[in-house]
Write an enzyme that holds these catalytic residues in place. Structure first.
Site: not given
Ligand SMILES: Cc1ncc(C[n+]2csc(CCOP(=O)(O)OP(=O)(O)O)c2C)c(N)n1
Length: 366
Positions: A261, A265, A274
């Site tokens: 990415r 984020h 980071y």
């Molecule tokens: C159940 C839940 N816990 C925490 C969050 C907060 N949160 C939003 S995005 C994220 C990280 C997700 O990372 P990843 O699965 O690697 O997907 P990416 O965003 O990198 O595509 C978190 C922890 C959430 N949206 N839903």
């Protein structure tokens, strides 16, 4: 050793067709059945998605969107996998799959309205596009996909579901439940992980001790594929194989598309806190669109006119998004009542009536 499953013995190699410089390296285990026109369309979809995505970031920076979740760098993972689906197959996305949405004919403005808060949940027709609404709660969409695919299996409809999620999602209980049920019931689902190296600020090394994400498939009795996610041909080939397998009753698969990415984020995040410039530069050198463009040019499939027509189409899409978003007001609040149940229950009907009365009293006061 007998009786031992050793993480050290798991292959960490990636399936690859195109080297980062665009030269064809191929993979004997996978065939490519794409015609020249397919290659042009794959290129076009990646370019259009990148331009629309950029407009999402621009609009947020100009205060027109509340937040936006860029996909920059993940175009090949998204377009390559979507291209392998049949039109009848269903897609269960997370919140970053703009390229897949556009591939399925969804107006990118609909996605942007979600991030402006003019509409709750999304205003595309999920049935028409066979593209479910964005899921922000991590990994929940995987369960929706499995439930859907189980129904498709019972109905013998020959439909496959694919669900997109990130590396961080594989630490969630929902990931386990979805994979476990999918494996036990052999449902026609493809679990597509875009391993973009970070879950917000958490790097993969702190996310999991597994040797690869694809290795997690073993625990659920399904094959796991680790593919170069910036190589659109390899992603397509692997997705095609897993979709075929699912359609033929062979059950689910887990794909780990290794990518990066490149943006934040979300626009609320500052990735310079980071990760290093060097890390970003290394991934920029593996750009999925530049790589595919070089390959297609070398094959004589892309000429400058076509490349320009894609850029022009992208610019027009960006203009259209801007026209739809800038200054857009909220949708009527009554939509909240209308879009929940097919048949409104009595309790909600009473609240609806009350809302209407209060609304007309308010208008009378003005
Ligand atoms: C159940 C839940 N816990 C925490 C969050 C907060 N949160 C939003 S995005 C994220 C990280 C997700 O990372 P990843 O699965 O690697 O997907 P990416 O965003 O990198 O595509 C978190 C922890 C959430 N949206 N839903």
């Amino acid at each position: 050793m007998r009786g031992v499953v050793d993480p050290a013995s798991i292959s960490t190699e990636m399936i690859q067709m195109l080297a980062p410089d665009g030269s064809f390296v191929g993979d004997g285990d996978f065939e490519i059945d794409l015609k020249e026109e397919d290659l042009r369309q794959i290129y076009r979809h990646m370019v259009l998605a990148r331009r629309a995505d950029q407009e999402g970031t621009n609009l947020q920076r100009q205060g027109e969107l509340g937040v936006y979740t860029p996909l920059l760098g993940q175009e090949a993972a998204q377009v390559g996998s979507a291209y392998a689906l049949s039109e009848r197959d269903w897609i269960f996305p997370s919140y970053r799959e703009l390229a897949v949405a556009m591939y399925r004919g969804i107006d990118p403005s609909s996605v942007m309205h979600l991030f402006r808060g003019t509409v709750h949940g999304g205003d595309w027709d999920a049935r028409e596009h066979r593209f479910a609404y964005y899921s922000v709660p991590i990994a929940t969409q995987m369960l929706h996909a499995v439930g859907f695919a189980r129904a498709a299996q019972i109905e013998k409809s020959n439909i496959v579901a694919i669900t997109y999620f990130g590396d961080g999602a594989t630490s969630e209980g929902d990931f386990h439940e979805a994979c476990n049920y999918g494996g036990v019931w052999k449902v026609p689902v493809v679990f597509f992980c875009q391993n973009n190296q970070y879950a917000i600020s958490v790097p993969l090394s702190k996310q999991t001790a597994a040797p690869t994400i694809s290795a997690k498939a073993l625990g659920y009795g399904m094959p796991g594929y680790r593919v170069d996610g910036n190589d659109v041909l390899a992603v397509y080939a692997v997705a095609r194989e897993t979709i075929r397998r699912a359609r033929e009753g062979g059950g689910p698969s887990l794909i780990e598309a290794v990518t990066f990415r490149r943006g934040p984020h979300s626009t609320a995040d500052d990735p310079t806190r980071y990760r290093t410039k060097e890390e970003l530069a290394a991934w920029e050198a593996k750009d999925p669109i530049a790589r595919f463009q070089t390959y297609c040019k070398n094959e004589g499939v892309l000429d400058d006119d076509f490349i320009k027509s894609c850029d022009d189409e992208g610019a027009q899409i960006a203009t259209n998004i801007r026209a739809s978003i800038v200054g857009a007001g909220p949708r009527p609040a009554i939509d909240l009542f209308n879009n929940v149940y097919e048949e409104m229950p009595e309790t909600l009907r009473r609240e609806y009536k009350q809302y209407e009365e209060e609304q007309s009293a308010r208008e009378g006061d003005e």
